[in-house]
Design a protein around this motif. Structure first.
Motif, mmCIF file in Angstrom:
data_model
loop_
_atom_site.group_PDB
_atom_site.id
_atom_site.type_symbol
_atom_site.label_atom_id
_atom_site.label_comp_id
_atom_site.label_asym_id
_atom_site.label_seq_id
_atom_site.Cartn_x
_atom_site.Cartn_y
_atom_site.Cartn_z
ATOM 1 N N ASP A 373 55.822 43.888 48.336
ATOM 2 C CA ASP A 373 57.052 43.797 49.118
ATOM 3 C C ASP A 373 57.625 42.416 48.880
ATOM 4 O O ASP A 373 56.875 41.439 48.871
ATOM 5 N N GLU A 381 61.797 42.312 54.674
ATOM 6 C CA GLU A 381 61.625 43.102 53.439
ATOM 7 C C GLU A 381 62.972 43.482 52.826
ATOM 8 O O GLU A 381 63.790 44.136 53.454
ATOM 9 N N GLY A 384 60.699 46.935 48.099
ATOM 10 C CA GLY A 384 59.354 47.487 48.212
ATOM 11 C C GLY A 384 59.026 48.192 46.912
ATOM 12 O O GLY A 384 59.869 48.900 46.369
#
Ligand code: 4AD
Ligand code: MG
Length: 457
Positions: A373, A381, A384
Motif C-alpha cells: 500500500d 492509502e 493498493g
C-alpha cells in the motif's frame, strides 16, 4: 460559433492588436459613469479576460452585465490599461443567455458544502473549474506515462460475475424483481439476465492479469464500483481506477513503477497547471506546491507491515483503534506513519495474509503476503497492489481458506496452469490522487457527480 478561446487571447501574442470574438460567462462586472468592465470566463483558462465597454460609444443591454449571464463579445485585444496583461475593447456585446438574480453562484465566498448541493453549477467557480482542469491534465498524463513505457491500454468489463477483492462490496446487476415463488437464491439468479449472480466490478485486475500474461505490460483506467457503507471523505461508490499489471515482475519492480508514475503525474500537474496550482497554494492548501516539488524529487520510504506495527504500538495512546500484529491499518494509523514518522509517501509491504485478498503472493514465512500500500500525507492509502500468487495449488488453497466458489474463477486459475509467470500490479484511486495534488479535502469535490451512500444527485 466562430470565436477565440480566452486562453488563447490571453496567452498567444499573435492575437494582440487583432479584432476578436470571445464568448463566456460574466464572472464580475463593474460599472462607472463612463465605462463598464466585465470579467469573462469561458472555462479555457484560470485567468479571466477583462472586457472594457466605453459607454459613450456602445449601448449594451443591461442583462449582459449581470453576474452569470452568457455573452458574445467582439472587439480589439489591446495591452491592459493597468498591469501587464491584455484586455478587450468591446465594439459589440450580444446576450446569449440571461441570468436572473437567483443565480446561486454569487461573488461572496460560498462553502463547499453548499456547492455540493448544486453539482451542475459548481464548476463555474474558480475552485471547481481549477480542480477539473487539473483532473483532465492528470488523466492525460496517465495515458502518456504508460504509453511512453509501452504499456498497452485495456478496457476491462464493468459487469462481472466474479468478485475481485472479495470483501462483499459489490453492487448487484439485475433485471429481475424478487418473486416469492423462487425457492432459493440460486433459482432467482438462474432466471436473471445473465443466469448467474452478476455485479459491477470493484476492480479490473483479474481481467488485467489475463491481458498482462499475454501482452506483458498493460493498464486499465476506468470506473470501479464499491458498495461499501463508508460515509467518509475518501470513499465513493463509483470511482476511477488506474490499474497497471506487469508480467515478469516482482514486488520491487511494481513499487518502482508506482513511484515513477506518481512523480510523473505530479510533474505534469505542476508544469501544465501553474495558475491552478498557485490558486490551490493560496486558497486551499498553503505550501502545496513546495510539498509536491519535494515529493517529486525525493525517494519514497519503504516500511514492512511488521515494523509499522512496532512503530504504531509505541504510540498506541494517540489512536482510537487498537494496534496489534494482524490488524488492518486504520486511516489514523496510515496518516501517522506518512505524516509524522516518514513525512513523505511510504510504501507499507508484506501484510498479514488474513487481511488481504486471495490473489496475493504468499510469502515463505507462511504468515504474510507480498502486498503493498502506498500511503501519502493528508490522504492515507492512495495505491493498493501486490505481486500475485502464480502457483496454481497455493492459489487454490488460499481460495478454499476463504470459502470462495472456485468454479467461477476457472479462467483466472488457467493463467496459473498454462505458462504461469511472476507478475503483479497495483490500483491508484484517481480521485484520491486529484485530492492529493489539489489539497481538496473531500473526495466528493474532485468528481463531477459523486455517488456515495444515500447520494445520487
Ligand atoms: O486497495 P484496492 O481495493 O485494490 C484493488 O482494487 C486492487 N485490485 C488493485 C490492483 O492491484 N490492481 O483499491 C485500489 C485503490 C485504493 O488504494 C484507493 O486509492 C482506491 O483504489 N479506492 C477507492 N477510491 C475511492 N473510493 C473508494 N471506495 C475506493 N476504494 C478503493
Ligand atoms: Mg486497499
Amino acid at each position: 460559433m466562430k470565436h477565440t478561446d480566452i486562453y488563447d487571447a490571453l496567452n498567444k501574442e499573435e492575437f494582440l492588436g487583432q479584432e476578436l470574438v470571445v464568448c463566456g460567462w460574466v464572472r464580475t462586472s463593474r460599472d462607472s459613469s463612463q465605462v463598464s468592465f466585465l470579467e469573462l470566463s469561458d472555462g479555457s483558462s484560470f485567468t479571466r479576460l477583462q472586457i472594457v465597454i466605453d459607454k459613450n460609444a456602445l449601448n449594451v443591454e443591461p442583462e449582459c452585465l449581470k453576474l452569470g449571464a452568457s455573452v458574445c463579445v467582439s472587439g480589439k485585444l489591446v495591452k491592459a490599461f493597468k498591469g501587464d496583461g491584455v484586455e478587450l475593447n468591446a465594439s459589440a456585446v450580444a446576450l446569449l443567455g440571461k441570468c436572473p438574480a437567483e443565480y446561486p453562484i454569487q461573488k461572496k465566498r460560498t462553502t463547499l458544502e453548499f456547492l455540493r448541493t448544486i453539482p451542475h453549477l459548481r464548476l463555474r467557480t474558480n475552485t471547481f473549474a481549477a480542480v477539473f482542469r487539473v483532473r483532465s491534465v492528470a488523466a492525460q498524463a496517465i495515458h502518456r506515462f504508460f504509453a511512453e513505457k509501452r504499456f498497452y491500454y485495456m478496457n476491462t468489463p464493468l459487469i462481472t460475475g466474479s468478485d475481485c477483492e472479495g470483501a462483499g462490496e459489490m453492487f448487484r446487476v439485475t433485471t429481475q424483481p424478487w418473486k416469492t415463488d423462487f425457492k432459493s437464491e440460486e433459482e432467482y439468479y438462474k432466471n436473471d439476465f445473465f443466469g448467474v449472480k452478476a455485479g459491477l466490478s470493484v476492480s479490473g485486475q483479474l481481467e488485467g492479469e489475463v491481458a498482462a500474461t499475454a501482452l506483458g505490460k498493460i493498464y486499465t483506467f476506468g470506473p470501479s464500483f464499491r458498495a461499501e457503507n463508508s460515509n467518509t471523505t475518501r470513499h465513493l461508490a463509483e470511482f476511477w481506477h488506474v490499474e497497471p499489471e506487469i508480467a515478469f515482475a516482482e514486488l520491487p519492480e511494481i513499487m518502482q513503477i508506482a513511484e515513477e508514475m506518481l512523480k510523473y503525474l505530479i510533474r505534469a500537474v505542476l508544469d501544465e497547471c501553474p495558475e491552478e496550482m498557485k490558486f490551490f497554494d493560496s486558497f486551499v492548501e498553503k505550501g502545496i506546491i513546495d510539498k509536491l516539488e519535494h515529493v517529486a524529487n525525493s525517494e519514497f520510504a519503504v516500511c514492512d507491515y511488521t515494523e509499522a506495527i512496532e512503530i504504531l504500538k509505541k504510540e498506541k495512546d494517540r489512536f482510537e483503534f487498537p494496534v496489534e500484529w494482524g490488524c488492518d491499518l486504520q486511516s489514523e494509523h496510515e496518516r501517522y506513519l506518512t505524516e509524522v514518522v516518514y513525512k513523505r509517501p511510504v510504501f507499507v509491504i508484506n501484510y498479514p495474509k488474513e487481511i488481504k485478498s486471495f490473489y496475493m503472493l504468499q510469502n515463505p514465512d507462511g504468515k504474510t503476503v507480498a502486498a503493498v500500500d502506498l500511503l501519502v500525507p493528508g490522504i492515507g492509502e492512495i495505491i493498493g497492489g501486490s505481486q500475485r500468487e502464480a502457483d496454481y495449488d497455493k492459489l487454490i488453497a488460499a481460495m478454499r481458506a476463504r470459502k470462495m466458489d472456485i468454479s467461477s474463477y476457472k479462467q483466472y486459475l488457467d493463467l496459473r496452469l498454462f505458462g504461469s509467470v511472476p507478475h503483479g500490479g497495483f490500483g491508484l484511486g484517481f480521485e484520491r490522487f486529484v485530492m492529493y495534488v489539489t489539497g481538496m479535502e473531500n473526495i466528493r469535490d474532485v468528481i463531477l457527480f459523486p455517488r456515495s451512500v444515500k447520494n445520487i444527485m
